[in-house]
Design a protein around this motif. Structure first.
Motif, PDB file in Angstrom:
ATOM      1  N   UNK A  51       9.411-131.192  97.674  1.00 19.44           N
ATOM      2  CA  UNK A  51       9.525-129.924  96.946  1.00 19.44           C
ATOM      3  C   UNK A  51       9.330-128.723  97.869  1.00 19.44           C
ATOM      4  N   UNK A  52       8.383-128.825  98.801  1.00 15.28           N
ATOM      5  CA  UNK A  52       8.181-127.740  99.769  1.00 15.28           C
ATOM      6  C   UNK A  52       9.403-127.559 100.659  1.00 15.28           C
ATOM      7  N   UNK A  53      10.030-128.673 101.037  1.00 13.04           N
ATOM      8  CA  UNK A  53      11.232-128.602 101.858  1.00 13.04           C
ATOM      9  C   UNK A  53      12.357-127.887 101.114  1.00 13.04           C
ATOM     10  N   UNK A  54      12.600-128.285  99.888  1.00 14.51           N
ATOM     11  CA  UNK A  54      13.664-127.661  99.098  1.00 14.51           C
ATOM     12  C   UNK A  54      13.366-126.184  98.876  1.00 14.51           C
ATOM     13  N   UNK A  55      12.116-125.848  98.613  1.00 11.94           N
ATOM     14  CA  UNK A  55      11.724-124.453  98.407  1.00 11.94           C
ATOM     15  C   UNK A  55      11.936-123.623  99.667  1.00 11.94           C
ATOM     16  N   UNK A  56      11.554-124.160 100.821  1.00  8.86           N
ATOM     17  CA  UNK A  56      11.709-123.424 102.073  1.00  8.86           C
ATOM     18  C   UNK A  56      13.186-123.193 102.391  1.00  8.86           C
ATOM     19  N   UNK A  57      14.004-124.222 102.269  1.00  9.52           N
ATOM     20  CA  UNK A  57      15.431-124.059 102.557  1.00  9.52           C
ATOM     21  C   UNK A  57      16.111-123.136 101.548  1.00  9.52           C
ATOM     22  N   UNK A  58      15.723-123.236 100.279  1.00 12.47           N
ATOM     23  CA  UNK A  58      16.297-122.344  99.271  1.00 12.47           C
ATOM     24  C   UNK A  58      15.914-120.894  99.542  1.00 12.47           C
ATOM     25  N   UNK A  59      14.664-120.667  99.919  1.00 17.00           N
ATOM     26  CA  UNK A  59      14.223-119.312 100.256  1.00 17.00           C
ATOM     27  C   UNK A  59      14.963-118.756 101.455  1.00 17.00           C
ATOM     28  N   UNK A  60      15.151-119.578 102.485  1.00 20.82           N
ATOM     29  CA  UNK A  60      15.864-119.115 103.680  1.00 20.82           C
ATOM     30  C   UNK A  60      17.316-118.784 103.363  1.00 20.82           C
ATOM     31  N   UNK A  61      17.963-119.633 102.587  1.00 19.23           N
ATOM     32  CA  UNK A  61      19.365-119.381 102.228  1.00 19.23           C
ATOM     33  C   UNK A  61      19.482-118.122 101.390  1.00 19.23           C
ATOM     34  N   UNK A  62      18.567-117.922 100.456  1.00 18.97           N
ATOM     35  CA  UNK A  62      18.646-116.723  99.624  1.00 18.97           C
ATOM     36  C   UNK A  62      18.397-115.463 100.442  1.00 18.97           C
ATOM     37  N   UNK A  63      17.498-115.512 101.419  1.00 17.22           N
ATOM     38  CA  UNK A  63      17.268-114.360 102.294  1.00 17.22           C
ATOM     39  C   UNK A  63      18.509-114.077 103.120  1.00 17.22           C
ATOM     40  N   UNK A  64      19.095-115.102 103.719  1.00 13.53           N
ATOM     41  CA  UNK A  64      20.276-114.893 104.561  1.00 13.53           C
ATOM     42  C   UNK A  64      21.460-114.382 103.740  1.00 13.53           C
ATOM     43  N   UNK A  65      21.659-114.923 102.550  1.00 13.46           N
ATOM     44  CA  UNK A  65      22.753-114.441 101.708  1.00 13.46           C
ATOM     45  C   UNK A  65      22.509-113.007 101.238  1.00 13.46           C
ATOM     46  N   UNK A  66      21.261-112.688 100.927  1.00 14.57           N
ATOM     47  CA  UNK A  66      20.942-111.324 100.508  1.00 14.57           C
ATOM     48  C   UNK A  66      21.179-110.335 101.639  1.00 14.57           C
ATOM     49  N   UNK A  67      20.777-110.701 102.850  1.00 11.21           N
ATOM     50  CA  UNK A  67      20.999-109.803 103.986  1.00 11.21           C
ATOM     51  C   UNK A  67      22.485-109.618 104.244  1.00 11.21           C
ATOM     52  N   UNK A  68      23.250-110.678 104.094  1.00  7.09           N
ATOM     53  CA  UNK A  68      24.675-110.601 104.386  1.00  7.09           C
ATOM     54  C   UNK A  68      25.439-109.830 103.313  1.00  7.09           C
ATOM     55  N   UNK A  69      25.215-110.168 102.055  1.00 11.57           N
ATOM     56  CA  UNK A  69      26.027-109.600 100.978  1.00 11.57           C
ATOM     57  C   UNK A  69      25.480-108.286 100.425  1.00 11.57           C
ATOM     58  N   UNK A  70      24.192-108.218 100.200  1.00 19.77           N
ATOM     59  CA  UNK A  70      23.638-107.028  99.572  1.00 19.77           C
ATOM     60  C   UNK A  70      23.396-105.911 100.574  1.00 19.77           C
ATOM     61  N   UNK A  71      22.866-106.266 101.748  1.00 19.52           N
ATOM     62  CA  UNK A  71      22.504-105.247 102.741  1.00 19.52           C
ATOM     63  C   UNK A  71      23.549-105.090 103.831  1.00 19.52           C
ATOM     64  N   UNK A  72      24.566-105.936 103.831  1.00 17.84           N
ATOM     65  CA  UNK A  72      25.635-105.897 104.835  1.00 17.84           C
ATOM     66  C   UNK A  72      25.059-105.904 106.250  1.00 17.84           C
TER      67      UNK A  72
END
Length: 94
Positions: A51-72
């Motif tokens: 569960x910690x692994x899935x949470x960490x990877x999900x958090x990293x992906x959401x941060x990277x996608x947010x930086x790319x799409x929302x903040x350009x």
């Protein structure tokens, strides 16, 4: 008189990209612990590390996608301005 120091530019990386990178590293560590726990027959620690692994990877992906799409802003390349990106690419990529 102070010595002449080279002009220091901001590296241009968003602070959240560092958090995302640390989450990816933590996700790989949790994946290793999950695998070892599964191999050792320890069910409860395996579930927790999984569960910690899935949470960490999900958090990293959401941060990277947010930086790319929302903040350009690229989570990998420092691209605050065109001039900084050009100097970075010239200095480190050529």
């Amino acid at each position: 008189m102070a010595p002449h120091l080279p002009h220091h530019e901001s590296h241009g990386n968003h602070p959240m990209s560092v958090i995302g990178f640390l989450l990816v590293l933590g996700g790989f560590a949790m994946a290793a612990l999950w695998l070892v726990s599964m191999a050792g027959g320890n069910v409860i620690p395996a579930i927790i590390f999984g569960l910690l692994m899935v949470t960490a990877f999900t958090g990293a992906v959401s941060i990277f996608l947010s930086l790319t799409h929302r903040h350009h802003h690229s989570p990998i390349l420092p691209d605050s301005t065109e001039n900084e990106l050009g100097r970075y690419m010239h200095r480190y990529r050529e």
